[in-house]
Design a protein around this motif. Structure first.
Motif: not given
Length: 314
Positions: A244-252, A273-293
């Motif tokens: 599912t993509l948001h109306k602005n084509k970002h991924v939900e 779909v989030h604030a486009e910042q480097a620090t936020v991207a890092m945090g999301e990467g860690a969260i995704a990695g934890i849930w993938m594990h």
């Protein structure tokens, strides 16, 4: 080879996820990266913890890759052009016909800022010319600032930057129409407005000195911003998989786990779909990695290491 996790994108989100997954020491992880990307063109990030004087995006990426490799993560340079899931595995197709198979998938494909290839612009990006007011509005505080942009997108950025400096000029480089309401507000807030293409950025070692217009006018500047809008969002692979993509084509995605509506597909970084910042991207990467594990442990139960034998004292 079948990987436990494939990460598409080697920017900040993808690398942080790779480090997280690699450090569990039980998963086969592959990062597929085409090179380039938003973080590779920023010469200096100023708002990242531990780097008060800034750090180049390329340096952070190089350090992140080394850290992930030390944790056992594999890397492949390729551009994925097709993603599918014909059965239990994700099959990714690279530009040269190479195929990659994985049990889980993280899309960290990012966004790219749209801007013209003006002489002098790239050497100053992240040094004294910026794109994100939340990240770098601090850098223009009370400084002579020139904003180069397009239409109402640029005007709206000008209103945000006006909170930081009283010496602000907005150059509508593309002559895109600006609404009457915004034209009036630019005037009311004493923001100089110019409709004229930029010829070049005059800079020295990444420090902007002036902006030269095609009509020959030269505007002195201490700092710069760009705001053109219509930034390409690299969500094509997500769309191919039915995400599912948001109306602005970002991924939900699920706000807690960052898994998308498609089972075993996660998203992290600027493509989400989030604030486009480097620090936020890092945090999301860690969260995704934890849930993938967490999911991978259910798919492939982790074997316990041999127990150390303890002997009772006589």
């Amino acid at each position: 080879m079948i990987y436990d996790a494939i990460i598409v994108g080697g920017g900040f989100a993808g690398l942080q996820a790779a480090i997280q997954l690699g450090r569990y020491s039980v998963h086969q992880v592959l990062v597929i990266d085409a090179g380039g990307g938003r973080s590779s063109i920023c010469r200096n990030y100023h708002n990242i913890l531990g780097w008060p004087d800034g750090v180049p995006g390329e340096e952070l990426r190089a350090r992140g890759r080394l850290q992930a490799e030390r944790a056992g993560v594999a890397f492949q340079k390729d551009r994925i052009v097709k993603a599918e899931k014909p059965d239990e595995l994700f099959i990714l197709h690279g530009t040269g016909g190479q195929q990659y198979a994985g049990r889980t998938l993280l899309l960290a494909t990012g966004v790219m800022d749209r801007f013209p290839e003006l002489p002098g612009l790239r050497p100053a990006l992240g040094m004294t010319i910026y794109v994100c007011p939340d990240c770098d509005g601090f850098e223009i505080q009370n400084r002579q600032t020139v904003l180069i942009g397009s239409g109402d997108v640029g005007a709206n950025m000008a209103f945000v930057l006006r909170e930081r400096t009283g010496d602000l000029t907005y150059i509508n480089h593309e002559h895109t129409p600006v609404s009457a309401e915004n034209r009036n507000r630019l005037r009311d807030e004493d923001i100089q407005y110019i409709e004229e293409p930029v010829a070049r950025i005059e800079e020295e070692n990444g420090r902007i000195k002036a902006v030269a217009l095609e009509n020959g006018e030269v505007l002195p500047a201490e700092r710069g911003f760009i705001a053109f809008g219509q930034n390409p969002v690299h969500s094509e692979l997500a769309a191919q998989l039915g995400v599912t993509l948001h109306k602005n084509k970002h991924v939900e995605a699920n706000k807690r786990s960052l898994m998308t509506n498609i089972e075993h597909v996660w998203v992290a970084g600027d493509v989400a779909v989030h604030a486009e910042q480097a620090t936020v991207a890092m945090g999301e990467g860690a969260i995704a990695g934890i849930w993938m594990h967490k999911i991978l442990k259910k798919m492939n139960p982790v074997s316990l290491p041999p127990a150390k034998k303890h002997y009772a004292a006589k």
